[in-house]
Motif scaffolding. Structure first.
Motif, PDB file in Angstrom:
ATOM      1  N   HIS A   1     -28.262  59.076 -27.448  1.00 15.82           N
ATOM      2  CA  HIS A   1     -27.412  59.051 -26.255  1.00 15.82           C
ATOM      3  C   HIS A   1     -28.144  59.564 -25.021  1.00 15.82           C
ATOM      4  CE1 HIS A   1     -23.917  57.651 -28.325  1.00 15.82           C
ATOM      5  NE2 HIS A   1     -23.794  58.721 -29.085  1.00 15.82           N
ATOM      6  N   GLY A   2     -29.451  59.794 -25.133  1.00 16.56           N
ATOM      7  CA  GLY A   2     -30.239  60.151 -23.965  1.00 16.56           C
ATOM      8  C   GLY A   2     -30.421  61.634 -23.721  1.00 16.56           C
ATOM      9  N   ALA A   3     -29.998  62.484 -24.651  1.00 14.68           N
ATOM     10  CA  ALA A   3     -30.193  63.927 -24.460  1.00 14.68           C
ATOM     11  C   ALA A   3     -31.684  64.253 -24.483  1.00 14.68           C
ATOM     12  CB  ALA A   3     -29.472  64.713 -25.556  1.00 14.68           C
ATOM     13  N   ARG A   4     -32.060  65.189 -23.613  1.00 11.32           N
ATOM     14  CA  ARG A   4     -33.451  65.615 -23.560  1.00 11.32           C
ATOM     15  C   ARG A   4     -33.770  66.574 -24.699  1.00 11.32           C
ATOM     16  NH1 ARG A   4     -31.175  62.798 -19.905  1.00 11.32           N
ATOM     17  NH2 ARG A   4     -30.494  64.503 -18.536  1.00 11.32           N
ATOM     18  N   ARG A   5     -35.067  66.754 -24.953  1.00  9.41           N
ATOM     19  CA  ARG A   5     -35.489  67.582 -26.081  1.00  9.41           C
ATOM     20  C   ARG A   5     -34.943  69.003 -25.966  1.00  9.41           C
ATOM     21  NH1 ARG A   5     -40.441  67.512 -25.167  1.00  9.41           N
ATOM     22  NH2 ARG A   5     -40.892  69.691 -24.684  1.00  9.41           N
ATOM     23  N   TRP A   6     -34.998  69.577 -24.750  1.00  7.61           N
ATOM     24  CA  TRP A   6     -34.520  70.954 -24.595  1.00  7.61           C
ATOM     25  C   TRP A   6     -33.025  71.053 -24.866  1.00  7.61           C
ATOM     26  CZ3 TRP A   6     -30.835  72.972 -21.290  1.00  7.61           C
ATOM     27  CH2 TRP A   6     -30.389  72.150 -20.243  1.00  7.61           C
ATOM     28  N   GLN A   7     -32.275  70.021 -24.468  1.00  6.21           N
ATOM     29  CA  GLN A   7     -30.842  70.029 -24.714  1.00  6.21           C
ATOM     30  C   GLN A   7     -30.547  69.974 -26.218  1.00  6.21           C
ATOM     31  OE1 GLN A   7     -30.034  66.515 -22.258  1.00  6.21           O
ATOM     32  NE2 GLN A   7     -28.821  67.800 -20.869  1.00  6.21           N
ATOM     33  N   ILE A   8     -31.283  69.108 -26.903  1.00  3.63           N
ATOM     34  CA  ILE A   8     -31.084  68.973 -28.356  1.00  3.63           C
ATOM     35  C   ILE A   8     -31.397  70.289 -29.049  1.00  3.63           C
ATOM     36  CG2 ILE A   8     -31.937  67.798 -30.416  1.00  3.63           C
ATOM     37  CD1 ILE A   8     -32.419  65.331 -28.603  1.00  3.63           C
ATOM     38  N   GLU A   9     -32.487  70.932 -28.655  1.00  2.00           N
ATOM     39  CA  GLU A   9     -32.853  72.206 -29.275  1.00  2.00           C
ATOM     40  C   GLU A   9     -31.777  73.260 -29.069  1.00  2.00           C
ATOM     41  OE1 GLU A   9     -36.543  73.016 -27.374  1.00  2.00           O
ATOM     42  OE2 GLU A   9     -37.726  71.674 -28.675  1.00  2.00           O
ATOM     43  N   GLN A  10     -31.126  73.233 -27.913  1.00  2.00           N
ATOM     44  CA  GLN A  10     -30.109  74.238 -27.619  1.00  2.00           C
ATOM     45  C   GLN A  10     -28.781  73.956 -28.323  1.00  2.00           C
ATOM     46  OE1 GLN A  10     -30.365  77.131 -25.876  1.00  2.00           O
ATOM     47  NE2 GLN A  10     -32.553  76.753 -25.653  1.00  2.00           N
ATOM     48  N   VAL A  11     -28.351  72.695 -28.316  1.00  2.00           N
ATOM     49  CA  VAL A  11     -26.970  72.424 -28.762  1.00  2.00           C
ATOM     50  C   VAL A  11     -26.846  71.849 -30.168  1.00  2.00           C
ATOM     51  CG1 VAL A  11     -26.258  72.062 -26.371  1.00  2.00           C
ATOM     52  CG2 VAL A  11     -26.853  70.077 -27.783  1.00  2.00           C
ATOM     53  N   ALA A  12     -27.912  71.295 -30.742  1.00  2.00           N
ATOM     54  CA  ALA A  12     -27.781  70.671 -32.063  1.00  2.00           C
ATOM     55  C   ALA A  12     -27.242  71.644 -33.118  1.00  2.00           C
ATOM     56  CB  ALA A  12     -29.113  70.072 -32.512  1.00  2.00           C
ATOM     57  N   PRO A  13     -27.716  72.891 -33.177  1.00  2.00           N
ATOM     58  CA  PRO A  13     -27.174  73.799 -34.206  1.00  2.00           C
ATOM     59  C   PRO A  13     -25.684  74.058 -34.040  1.00  2.00           C
ATOM     60  CG  PRO A  13     -29.261  74.637 -33.342  1.00  2.00           C
ATOM     61  CD  PRO A  13     -28.849  73.506 -32.461  1.00  2.00           C
ATOM     62  N   LEU A  14     -25.238  74.324 -32.834  1.00  2.00           N
ATOM     63  CA  LEU A  14     -23.823  74.661 -32.653  1.00  2.00           C
ATOM     64  C   LEU A  14     -22.923  73.441 -32.800  1.00  2.00           C
ATOM     65  CD1 LEU A  14     -22.829  73.830 -29.492  1.00  2.00           C
ATOM     66  CD2 LEU A  14     -24.369  75.698 -28.958  1.00  2.00           C
ATOM     67  N   LEU A  15     -23.420  72.250 -32.392  1.00  2.00           N
ATOM     68  CA  LEU A  15     -22.620  71.049 -32.574  1.00  2.00           C
ATOM     69  C   LEU A  15     -22.541  70.653 -34.047  1.00  2.00           C
ATOM     70  CD1 LEU A  15     -23.657  68.826 -29.516  1.00  2.00           C
ATOM     71  CD2 LEU A  15     -21.539  70.116 -29.860  1.00  2.00           C
ATOM     72  N   THR A  16     -23.609  70.897 -34.787  1.00  2.00           N
ATOM     73  CA  THR A  16     -23.569  70.644 -36.233  1.00  2.00           C
ATOM     74  C   THR A  16     -22.495  71.496 -36.886  1.00  2.00           C
ATOM     75  OG1 THR A  16     -25.941  70.144 -36.240  1.00  2.00           O
ATOM     76  CG2 THR A  16     -24.923  70.674 -38.363  1.00  2.00           C
ATOM     77  N   GLU A  17     -22.415  72.751 -36.472  1.00  2.00           N
ATOM     78  CA  GLU A  17     -21.382  73.649 -37.005  1.00  2.00           C
ATOM     79  C   GLU A  17     -19.995  73.161 -36.604  1.00  2.00           C
ATOM     80  OE1 GLU A  17     -20.124  76.632 -39.382  1.00  2.00           O
ATOM     81  OE2 GLU A  17     -22.223  76.083 -39.039  1.00  2.00           O
ATOM     82  N   ALA A  18     -19.838  72.684 -35.384  1.00  2.00           N
ATOM     83  CA  ALA A  18     -18.540  72.219 -34.921  1.00  2.00           C
ATOM     84  C   ALA A  18     -18.080  70.986 -35.705  1.00  2.00           C
ATOM     85  CB  ALA A  18     -18.587  71.886 -33.438  1.00  2.00           C
ATOM     86  N   LEU A  19     -19.024  70.127 -36.081  1.00  2.00           N
ATOM     87  CA  LEU A  19     -18.669  68.929 -36.834  1.00  2.00           C
ATOM     88  C   LEU A  19     -18.180  69.250 -38.247  1.00  2.00           C
ATOM     89  CD1 LEU A  19     -21.506  66.436 -35.831  1.00  2.00           C
ATOM     90  CD2 LEU A  19     -19.178  66.588 -34.934  1.00  2.00           C
ATOM     91  N   ARG A  20     -18.499  70.421 -38.700  1.00  2.00           N
ATOM     92  CA  ARG A  20     -18.059  70.845 -40.042  1.00  2.00           C
ATOM     93  C   ARG A  20     -16.730  71.586 -39.982  1.00  2.00           C
ATOM     94  NH1 ARG A  20     -24.035  73.297 -41.427  1.00  2.00           N
ATOM     95  NH2 ARG A  20     -25.082  71.314 -41.909  1.00  2.00           N
ATOM     96  N   THR A  21     -16.085  71.571 -38.813  1.00  2.01           N
ATOM     97  CA  THR A  21     -14.834  72.299 -38.632  1.00  2.01           C
ATOM     98  C   THR A  21     -13.769  71.781 -39.570  1.00  2.01           C
ATOM     99  OG1 THR A  21     -15.286  72.776 -36.320  1.00  2.01           O
ATOM    100  CG2 THR A  21     -12.967  72.792 -36.985  1.00  2.01           C
ATOM    101  N   ASP A  22     -13.094  72.706 -40.225  1.00  4.94           N
ATOM    102  CA  ASP A  22     -11.975  72.370 -41.101  1.00  4.94           C
ATOM    103  C   ASP A  22     -10.677  72.623 -40.335  1.00  4.94           C
ATOM    104  OD1 ASP A  22     -10.051  72.026 -42.990  1.00  4.94           O
ATOM    105  OD2 ASP A  22     -10.805  73.527 -44.395  1.00  4.94           O
ATOM    106  N   PRO A  23      -9.934  71.554 -39.962  1.00  2.00           N
ATOM    107  CA  PRO A  23      -8.732  71.762 -39.172  1.00  2.00           C
ATOM    108  C   PRO A  23      -7.662  72.556 -39.903  1.00  2.00           C
ATOM    109  CG  PRO A  23      -8.859  69.496 -39.939  1.00  2.00           C
ATOM    110  CD  PRO A  23     -10.166  70.142 -40.280  1.00  2.00           C
ATOM    111  N   GLU A  24      -7.773  72.633 -41.235  1.00  2.00           N
ATOM    112  CA  GLU A  24      -6.787  73.376 -42.000  1.00  2.00           C
ATOM    113  C   GLU A  24      -7.108  74.866 -42.067  1.00  2.00           C
ATOM    114  OE1 GLU A  24      -4.120  71.860 -42.997  1.00  2.00           O
ATOM    115  OE2 GLU A  24      -4.891  69.944 -42.298  1.00  2.00           O
ATOM    116  N   ALA A  25      -8.365  75.201 -41.694  1.00  2.00           N
ATOM    117  CA  ALA A  25      -8.778  76.607 -41.808  1.00  2.00           C
ATOM    118  C   ALA A  25      -8.062  77.450 -40.751  1.00  2.00           C
ATOM    119  CB  ALA A  25     -10.291  76.740 -41.628  1.00  2.00           C
ATOM    120  N   GLY A  26      -7.796  78.672 -41.085  1.00  2.00           N
ATOM    121  CA  GLY A  26      -7.182  79.608 -40.158  1.00  2.00           C
ATOM    122  C   GLY A  26      -5.741  79.278 -39.902  1.00  2.00           C
TER     123      GLY A  26
END
Length: 426
Positions: A401-426
Protein backbone atom coordinates in the motif's frame (compact mmCIF):
# COMPACT_ATOMS: atom_id res chain seq x y z
CA UNK A 1 26.95 31.75 8.18
CA UNK A 2 23.98 33.97 7.26
CA UNK A 3 22.05 36.03 9.76
CA UNK A 4 19.20 33.57 9.47
CA UNK A 5 21.45 30.61 10.23
CA UNK A 6 22.81 32.40 13.29
CA UNK A 7 19.26 33.04 14.42
CA UNK A 8 18.38 29.40 13.81
CA UNK A 9 21.36 28.26 15.86
CA UNK A 10 20.21 30.39 18.78
CA UNK A 11 16.54 29.43 18.58
CA UNK A 12 15.23 26.55 20.67
CA UNK A 13 12.88 24.39 18.65
CA UNK A 14 9.68 23.55 20.41
CA UNK A 15 7.74 20.33 20.21
CA UNK A 16 3.99 20.56 19.80
CA UNK A 17 2.29 21.59 23.03
CA UNK A 18 5.47 22.65 24.83
CA UNK A 19 6.15 26.16 26.08
CA UNK A 20 9.60 27.73 26.07
CA UNK A 21 11.18 28.24 29.49
CA UNK A 22 11.66 31.95 28.80
CA UNK A 23 9.80 34.33 26.49
CA UNK A 24 11.55 34.49 23.13
CA UNK A 25 12.35 37.79 21.46
CA UNK A 26 9.75 39.08 19.06
CA UNK A 27 10.31 37.86 15.48
CA UNK A 28 12.24 40.21 13.24
CA UNK A 29 10.11 41.40 10.29
CA UNK A 30 11.66 40.36 6.98
CA UNK A 31 10.88 43.32 4.75
CA UNK A 32 13.26 43.12 1.78
CA UNK A 33 15.20 40.38 -0.06
CA UNK A 34 18.95 40.52 0.64
CA UNK A 35 19.80 41.64 -2.88
CA UNK A 36 16.56 43.52 -3.47
CA UNK A 37 13.65 42.39 -5.64
CA UNK A 38 15.04 40.56 -8.68
CA UNK A 39 13.70 41.54 -12.12
CA UNK A 40 11.01 39.30 -13.55
CA UNK A 41 12.47 36.96 -16.16
CA UNK A 42 10.03 36.91 -19.07
CA UNK A 43 12.18 36.47 -22.22
CA UNK A 44 14.25 33.60 -23.58
CA UNK A 45 17.40 35.73 -23.41
CA UNK A 46 16.89 36.60 -19.76
CA UNK A 47 15.99 32.98 -19.00
CA UNK A 48 19.27 31.79 -20.52
CA UNK A 49 21.13 34.05 -18.08
CA UNK A 50 19.18 32.63 -15.13
CA UNK A 51 19.87 29.07 -16.28
CA UNK A 52 23.60 29.78 -16.48
CA UNK A 53 23.65 31.45 -13.07
CA UNK A 54 21.81 28.62 -11.33
CA UNK A 55 23.88 25.96 -13.07
CA UNK A 56 26.99 27.66 -11.67
CA UNK A 57 25.49 27.99 -8.18
CA UNK A 58 26.16 25.61 -5.31
CA UNK A 59 24.10 23.73 -2.76
CA UNK A 60 20.34 23.21 -2.53
CA UNK A 61 17.90 25.24 -4.62
CA UNK A 62 14.89 26.88 -2.97
CA UNK A 63 11.88 26.57 -5.29
CA UNK A 64 8.35 27.95 -5.03
CA UNK A 65 5.48 28.59 -7.45
CA UNK A 66 2.44 30.84 -7.40
CA UNK A 67 -0.83 29.84 -9.04
CA UNK A 68 -4.09 31.70 -9.67
CA UNK A 69 -6.42 29.28 -7.89
CA UNK A 70 -9.93 30.66 -7.71
CA UNK A 71 -9.26 33.02 -10.64
CA UNK A 72 -8.07 30.94 -13.60
CA UNK A 73 -8.92 27.52 -14.99
CA UNK A 74 -6.56 24.77 -13.86
CA UNK A 75 -3.53 24.91 -11.59
CA UNK A 76 -0.80 26.28 -13.88
CA UNK A 77 2.07 28.30 -12.46
CA UNK A 78 2.06 32.06 -13.03
CA UNK A 79 5.33 32.77 -11.22
CA UNK A 80 8.27 30.57 -10.28
CA UNK A 81 10.71 31.69 -7.58
CA UNK A 82 14.16 30.21 -7.03
CA UNK A 83 17.18 30.93 -4.86
CA UNK A 84 20.61 29.28 -4.73
CA UNK A 85 23.95 30.10 -3.18
CA UNK A 86 26.07 31.87 -5.77
CA UNK A 87 23.11 32.64 -8.01
CA UNK A 88 20.88 34.73 -5.75
CA UNK A 89 17.14 34.83 -6.32
CA UNK A 90 15.17 34.70 -9.56
CA UNK A 91 11.54 35.38 -10.42
CA UNK A 92 10.43 33.71 -13.65
CA UNK A 93 7.21 34.38 -15.56
CA UNK A 94 6.00 31.06 -17.07
CA UNK A 95 3.63 32.98 -19.33
CA UNK A 96 6.56 34.59 -21.12
CA UNK A 97 8.80 31.52 -20.62
CA UNK A 98 6.46 28.52 -20.79
CA UNK A 99 9.24 25.93 -21.16
CA UNK A 100 11.60 25.78 -18.17
CA UNK A 101 13.03 22.35 -18.99
CA UNK A 102 16.51 23.86 -19.54
CA UNK A 103 16.39 25.32 -16.04
CA UNK A 104 15.11 22.05 -14.65
CA UNK A 105 18.04 20.23 -16.24
CA UNK A 106 20.53 22.84 -15.01
CA UNK A 107 19.54 22.19 -11.39
CA UNK A 108 18.48 18.59 -11.92
CA UNK A 109 21.26 17.10 -9.78
CA UNK A 110 20.73 19.53 -6.90
CA UNK A 111 18.41 19.03 -3.97
CA UNK A 112 15.28 21.17 -4.37
CA UNK A 113 13.84 22.73 -1.22
CA UNK A 114 10.09 23.25 -1.33
CA UNK A 115 7.40 23.93 1.25
CA UNK A 116 4.45 21.55 0.82
CA UNK A 117 6.06 20.04 -2.27
CA UNK A 118 3.03 18.08 -3.46
CA UNK A 119 1.15 21.35 -4.02
CA UNK A 120 3.76 22.82 -6.37
CA UNK A 121 5.22 19.77 -8.13
CA UNK A 122 2.29 19.27 -10.57
CA UNK A 123 2.45 22.82 -11.96
CA UNK A 124 6.26 22.71 -12.04
CA UNK A 125 6.13 19.43 -13.96
CA UNK A 126 3.85 21.06 -16.53
CA UNK A 127 6.58 23.58 -17.40
CA UNK A 128 9.42 21.06 -17.50
CA UNK A 129 10.76 21.19 -13.95
CA UNK A 130 11.03 17.83 -12.18
CA UNK A 131 13.37 17.30 -9.22
CA UNK A 132 15.42 14.15 -8.77
CA UNK A 133 15.60 14.75 -5.00
CA UNK A 134 13.99 17.22 -2.66
CA UNK A 135 13.58 18.45 0.90
CA UNK A 136 10.04 19.42 1.96
CA UNK A 137 10.17 21.87 4.86
CA UNK A 138 6.46 21.50 5.65
CA UNK A 139 6.70 17.71 5.89
CA UNK A 140 9.92 18.05 7.89
CA UNK A 141 8.05 20.26 10.33
CA UNK A 142 5.31 17.65 10.71
CA UNK A 143 7.81 14.87 11.36
CA UNK A 144 9.63 17.07 13.88
CA UNK A 145 6.41 17.62 15.82
CA UNK A 146 5.65 21.26 15.09
CA UNK A 147 2.02 22.16 15.71
CA UNK A 148 1.98 24.89 13.03
CA UNK A 149 3.72 24.03 9.78
CA UNK A 150 2.77 26.86 7.43
CA UNK A 151 5.80 28.61 5.95
CA UNK A 152 5.26 31.79 7.97
CA UNK A 153 4.89 29.90 11.24
CA UNK A 154 7.93 27.73 10.53
CA UNK A 155 10.18 30.66 9.60
CA UNK A 156 9.06 32.49 12.73
CA UNK A 157 9.39 29.56 15.14
CA UNK A 158 12.60 28.15 13.73
CA UNK A 159 14.49 31.17 12.40
CA UNK A 160 12.97 34.05 14.34
CA UNK A 161 11.83 36.05 11.31
CA UNK A 162 8.32 37.22 10.40
CA UNK A 163 7.24 36.80 6.78
CA UNK A 164 4.46 38.94 5.36
CA UNK A 165 1.75 36.59 4.06
CA UNK A 166 -0.79 39.08 2.75
CA UNK A 167 -0.55 38.15 -0.95
CA UNK A 168 -0.89 34.36 -0.86
CA UNK A 169 -4.40 34.29 -2.38
CA UNK A 170 -4.12 37.07 -4.97
CA UNK A 171 -4.61 36.63 -8.72
CA UNK A 172 -1.06 35.77 -9.81
CA UNK A 173 -2.11 35.85 -13.47
CA UNK A 174 -2.25 39.67 -13.17
CA UNK A 175 0.20 41.43 -15.49
CA UNK A 176 2.27 43.35 -14.70
CA UNK A 177 2.66 41.92 -11.21
CA UNK A 178 2.68 44.70 -8.57
CA UNK A 179 5.95 45.30 -6.77
CA UNK A 180 4.57 44.33 -3.31
CA UNK A 181 3.57 40.94 -4.74
CA UNK A 182 7.02 40.43 -6.25
CA UNK A 183 8.64 41.32 -2.92
CA UNK A 184 6.41 38.78 -1.16
CA UNK A 185 7.26 36.15 -3.77
CA UNK A 186 11.02 36.72 -3.46
CA UNK A 187 10.85 36.57 0.33
CA UNK A 188 9.11 33.18 0.16
CA UNK A 189 12.38 31.61 -1.04
CA UNK A 190 14.70 33.96 0.84
CA UNK A 191 15.08 31.75 3.92
CA UNK A 192 13.92 28.39 2.59
CA UNK A 193 17.42 26.86 2.52
CA UNK A 194 18.16 28.28 5.99
CA UNK A 195 14.95 26.67 7.22
CA UNK A 196 15.93 23.41 5.56
CA UNK A 197 19.31 23.39 7.32
CA UNK A 198 17.81 24.08 10.75
CA UNK A 199 15.11 21.39 10.29
CA UNK A 200 17.67 18.84 9.12
CA UNK A 201 19.59 19.44 12.35
CA UNK A 202 16.41 19.12 14.42
CA UNK A 203 15.38 15.88 12.69
CA UNK A 204 18.87 14.50 13.23
CA UNK A 205 18.64 15.27 16.95
CA UNK A 206 15.24 13.55 17.15
CA UNK A 207 16.46 10.49 15.26
CA UNK A 208 14.00 11.14 12.43
CA UNK A 209 16.25 12.35 9.61
CA UNK A 210 16.27 9.00 7.83
CA UNK A 211 12.47 8.92 8.08
CA UNK A 212 12.31 12.29 6.39
CA UNK A 213 14.71 11.21 3.64
CA UNK A 214 12.50 8.23 2.85
CA UNK A 215 9.43 10.49 2.70
CA UNK A 216 11.17 12.97 0.42
CA UNK A 217 12.39 10.20 -1.88
CA UNK A 218 8.85 8.82 -2.16
CA UNK A 219 7.49 12.25 -3.14
CA UNK A 220 10.19 12.75 -5.77
CA UNK A 221 9.60 9.30 -7.25
CA UNK A 222 5.79 9.46 -7.28
CA UNK A 223 4.21 9.50 -10.76
CA UNK A 224 1.64 12.15 -11.67
CA UNK A 225 -1.78 11.26 -10.24
CA UNK A 226 -4.24 9.83 -12.77
CA UNK A 227 -7.21 12.01 -13.82
CA UNK A 228 -10.00 11.87 -11.27
CA UNK A 229 -12.92 9.67 -12.32
CA UNK A 230 -16.32 11.40 -12.39
CA UNK A 231 -15.04 14.71 -10.99
CA UNK A 232 -18.59 16.09 -11.07
CA UNK A 233 -19.39 13.88 -8.07
CA UNK A 234 -17.24 16.19 -5.94
CA UNK A 235 -19.62 19.12 -6.46
CA UNK A 236 -20.14 20.83 -3.12
CA UNK A 237 -23.60 19.96 -1.76
CA UNK A 238 -23.77 16.71 -3.72
CA UNK A 239 -24.97 14.91 -0.59
CA UNK A 240 -28.39 16.58 -1.09
CA UNK A 241 -28.80 14.99 -4.53
CA UNK A 242 -30.44 11.59 -4.13
CA UNK A 243 -32.22 10.70 -7.38
CA UNK A 244 -30.39 9.52 -10.47
CA UNK A 245 -32.14 12.06 -12.73
CA UNK A 246 -30.98 14.83 -10.42
CA UNK A 247 -27.45 13.42 -10.50
CA UNK A 248 -27.60 13.57 -14.30
CA UNK A 249 -28.43 17.27 -14.08
CA UNK A 250 -25.37 17.82 -11.89
CA UNK A 251 -23.22 15.93 -14.38
CA UNK A 252 -24.51 17.87 -17.40
CA UNK A 253 -24.26 21.28 -15.73
CA UNK A 254 -20.81 20.50 -14.31
CA UNK A 255 -19.56 19.41 -17.76
CA UNK A 256 -21.04 22.45 -19.50
CA UNK A 257 -19.57 24.77 -16.87
CA UNK A 258 -16.15 23.14 -17.20
CA UNK A 259 -16.14 23.63 -20.97
CA UNK A 260 -17.02 27.31 -20.58
CA UNK A 261 -14.44 27.83 -17.83
CA UNK A 262 -11.71 26.16 -19.85
CA UNK A 263 -12.56 28.19 -22.96
CA UNK A 264 -12.58 31.47 -21.01
CA UNK A 265 -9.64 30.46 -18.76
CA UNK A 266 -11.46 31.33 -15.56
CA UNK A 267 -12.14 29.38 -12.39
CA UNK A 268 -15.29 27.22 -12.83
CA UNK A 269 -16.77 28.74 -9.68
CA UNK A 270 -16.74 32.14 -11.37
CA UNK A 271 -18.81 30.74 -14.25
CA UNK A 272 -21.48 29.01 -12.15
CA UNK A 273 -21.41 28.15 -8.45
CA UNK A 274 -21.69 24.62 -7.10
CA UNK A 275 -24.71 25.68 -5.06
CA UNK A 276 -26.48 26.84 -8.23
CA UNK A 277 -25.81 23.48 -9.91
CA UNK A 278 -27.28 21.63 -6.93
CA UNK A 279 -30.34 23.92 -6.83
CA UNK A 280 -31.03 23.21 -10.49
CA UNK A 281 -30.63 19.48 -9.93
CA UNK A 282 -33.06 19.45 -7.04
CA UNK A 283 -35.64 21.61 -8.85
CA UNK A 284 -35.40 20.14 -12.39
CA UNK A 285 -36.71 23.40 -13.95
CA UNK A 286 -38.79 22.83 -17.11
CA UNK A 287 -37.63 26.03 -18.84
CA UNK A 288 -35.18 28.92 -18.57
CA UNK A 289 -37.82 31.15 -16.97
CA UNK A 290 -38.14 28.70 -14.07
CA UNK A 291 -34.35 28.34 -13.97
CA UNK A 292 -33.96 32.12 -13.61
CA UNK A 293 -35.95 31.99 -10.38
CA UNK A 294 -33.44 29.69 -8.68
CA UNK A 295 -30.60 30.93 -6.43
CA UNK A 296 -27.43 31.40 -8.48
CA UNK A 297 -29.29 32.06 -11.74
CA UNK A 298 -30.48 35.55 -10.83
CA UNK A 299 -31.28 38.71 -12.74
CA UNK A 300 -27.64 39.44 -13.60
CA UNK A 301 -27.42 36.36 -15.80
CA UNK A 302 -28.08 37.01 -19.48
CA UNK A 303 -30.66 35.20 -21.61
CA UNK A 304 -28.01 33.30 -23.62
CA UNK A 305 -26.38 32.08 -20.42
CA UNK A 306 -29.70 30.91 -18.99
CA UNK A 307 -30.49 29.07 -22.21
CA UNK A 308 -27.07 27.43 -22.13
CA UNK A 309 -27.67 26.08 -18.61
CA UNK A 310 -31.26 25.11 -19.37
CA UNK A 311 -30.01 23.12 -22.37
CA UNK A 312 -27.81 21.13 -19.99
CA UNK A 313 -30.82 20.48 -17.72
CA UNK A 314 -32.90 19.43 -20.73
CA UNK A 315 -30.20 16.97 -21.83
CA UNK A 316 -30.36 15.34 -18.42
CA UNK A 317 -34.17 15.25 -18.50
CA UNK A 318 -34.09 13.52 -21.90
CA UNK A 319 -31.77 10.66 -20.88
CA UNK A 320 -33.14 7.14 -20.71
CA UNK A 321 -32.99 5.28 -17.42
CA UNK A 322 -30.02 3.23 -18.62
CA UNK A 323 -28.06 6.40 -19.36
CA UNK A 324 -28.48 7.88 -15.88
CA UNK A 325 -25.49 7.80 -13.51
CA UNK A 326 -25.45 5.25 -10.73
CA UNK A 327 -26.08 6.61 -7.22
CA UNK A 328 -22.63 5.89 -5.88
CA UNK A 329 -19.07 5.43 -7.02
CA UNK A 330 -17.89 1.83 -6.96
CA UNK A 331 -15.90 1.31 -3.81
CA UNK A 332 -12.19 0.90 -4.26
CA UNK A 333 -11.40 -0.52 -0.86
CA UNK A 334 -13.28 -1.16 2.37
CA UNK A 335 -16.69 0.37 3.16
CA UNK A 336 -16.96 3.43 5.41
CA UNK A 337 -15.85 2.52 8.95
CA UNK A 338 -19.22 3.56 10.43
CA UNK A 339 -20.79 0.52 8.75
CA UNK A 340 -18.21 -2.00 9.93
CA UNK A 341 -19.93 -2.88 13.21
CA UNK A 342 -22.95 -4.17 11.25
CA UNK A 343 -21.11 -5.68 8.30
CA UNK A 344 -18.20 -7.31 10.15
CA UNK A 345 -17.97 -6.81 13.94
CA UNK A 346 -14.64 -8.63 14.12
CA UNK A 347 -13.11 -6.27 11.56
CA UNK A 348 -14.56 -3.33 13.50
CA UNK A 349 -12.80 -4.58 16.63
CA UNK A 350 -9.53 -4.92 14.72
CA UNK A 351 -9.85 -1.37 13.41
CA UNK A 352 -10.60 0.01 16.88
CA UNK A 353 -7.54 -1.70 18.33
CA UNK A 354 -5.34 -0.60 15.41
CA UNK A 355 -6.44 3.02 15.65
CA UNK A 356 -5.80 3.12 19.38
CA UNK A 357 -2.32 1.65 18.93
CA UNK A 358 -1.41 4.06 16.12
CA UNK A 359 -2.69 7.04 18.12
CA UNK A 360 -0.62 6.07 21.15
CA UNK A 361 2.56 5.54 19.12
CA UNK A 362 2.09 8.81 17.19
CA UNK A 363 1.80 10.69 20.47
CA UNK A 364 4.89 8.94 21.79
CA UNK A 365 6.87 9.83 18.63
CA UNK A 366 5.44 13.38 18.60
CA UNK A 367 4.17 13.39 15.03
CA UNK A 368 0.75 13.35 13.32
CA UNK A 369 -0.95 9.97 13.02
CA UNK A 370 -1.41 10.38 9.25
CA UNK A 371 2.35 10.80 8.84
CA UNK A 372 3.06 7.71 10.89
CA UNK A 373 0.76 5.63 8.66
CA UNK A 374 -2.13 6.72 6.47
CA UNK A 375 -5.62 5.97 7.86
CA UNK A 376 -6.60 4.40 4.52
CA UNK A 377 -3.77 1.88 4.80
CA UNK A 378 -4.86 0.94 8.32
CA UNK A 379 -8.47 0.48 7.16
CA UNK A 380 -7.49 -1.70 4.21
CA UNK A 381 -5.27 -3.88 6.39
CA UNK A 382 -7.97 -4.34 9.04
CA UNK A 383 -10.70 -5.09 6.49
CA UNK A 384 -8.65 -7.68 4.61
CA UNK A 385 -5.93 -8.93 7.00
CA UNK A 386 -3.56 -11.80 6.22
CA UNK A 387 -4.93 -15.22 7.14
CA UNK A 388 -2.23 -15.69 9.78
CA UNK A 389 -1.08 -12.25 10.93
CA UNK A 390 2.67 -12.11 11.45
CA UNK A 391 4.95 -9.09 11.38
CA UNK A 392 6.28 -10.31 8.03
CA UNK A 393 2.86 -10.73 6.41
CA UNK A 394 1.64 -7.40 7.81
CA UNK A 395 4.82 -5.67 6.63
CA UNK A 396 4.28 -7.05 3.12
CA UNK A 397 0.72 -5.68 2.98
CA UNK A 398 1.84 -2.28 4.29
CA UNK A 399 4.58 -2.13 1.66
CA UNK A 400 2.05 -3.03 -1.01
CA UNK A 401 0.00 0.00 0.00
CA UNK A 402 3.02 2.29 -0.32
CA UNK A 403 4.17 2.53 3.30
CA UNK A 404 7.79 3.54 3.68
CA UNK A 405 10.36 1.33 5.38
CA UNK A 406 10.50 3.49 8.51
CA UNK A 407 6.72 3.42 8.82
CA UNK A 408 6.63 -0.36 8.50
CA UNK A 409 9.34 -0.75 11.14
CA UNK A 410 7.37 1.43 13.54
CA UNK A 411 3.82 0.15 13.07
CA UNK A 412 4.05 -3.47 11.85
CA UNK A 413 4.47 -4.93 15.38
CA UNK A 414 1.56 -3.04 16.91
CA UNK A 415 -0.72 -3.59 13.91
CA UNK A 416 0.06 -7.30 13.98
CA UNK A 417 -1.06 -7.35 17.60
CA UNK A 418 -4.21 -5.41 16.74
CA UNK A 419 -5.13 -7.93 14.03
CA UNK A 420 -5.08 -10.67 16.65
CA UNK A 421 -7.69 -8.81 18.71
CA UNK A 422 -10.37 -11.04 20.17
CA UNK A 423 -13.65 -9.08 20.22
CA UNK A 424 -14.97 -11.42 22.89
CA UNK A 425 -12.06 -10.72 25.24
CA UNK A 426 -12.63 -8.43 28.19
Amino acid sequence: MTDAQKTAADTTLRAAGESPPDPRPAPVPLLEPREGIPPVTATEEALAEVVAAFAAGTGPVAVDAERASGYRYGQRAYLVQLRREGAGSALIDPVGCPDLSALGEAIGDAEWVLHAATQDLPCLRDIGMVPSRLFDTELAGRLAGFARVGLGAMVENVLGFALEKGHSAVDWSTRPLPEPWLRYAALDVELLVDLRDALEEELEQQGKLEWARQEFAAIAAAPPPPPRKDPWRRTSGMHKVRRRRQMAVVRELWTARDEVAQRRDVSPGKVLSDSAIVEAALSLPPNSHALAGLPGFGHRMGRRQLEQWQAAVDRARALSESELPQPGQPLNGPPPPRSWADKDPVAAARLSAARAAVTALAEQLNLPQENLITPDTVRRLCWEPPAAPTEESVAAILAGHGARRWQIEQVAPLLTEALRTDPEAG
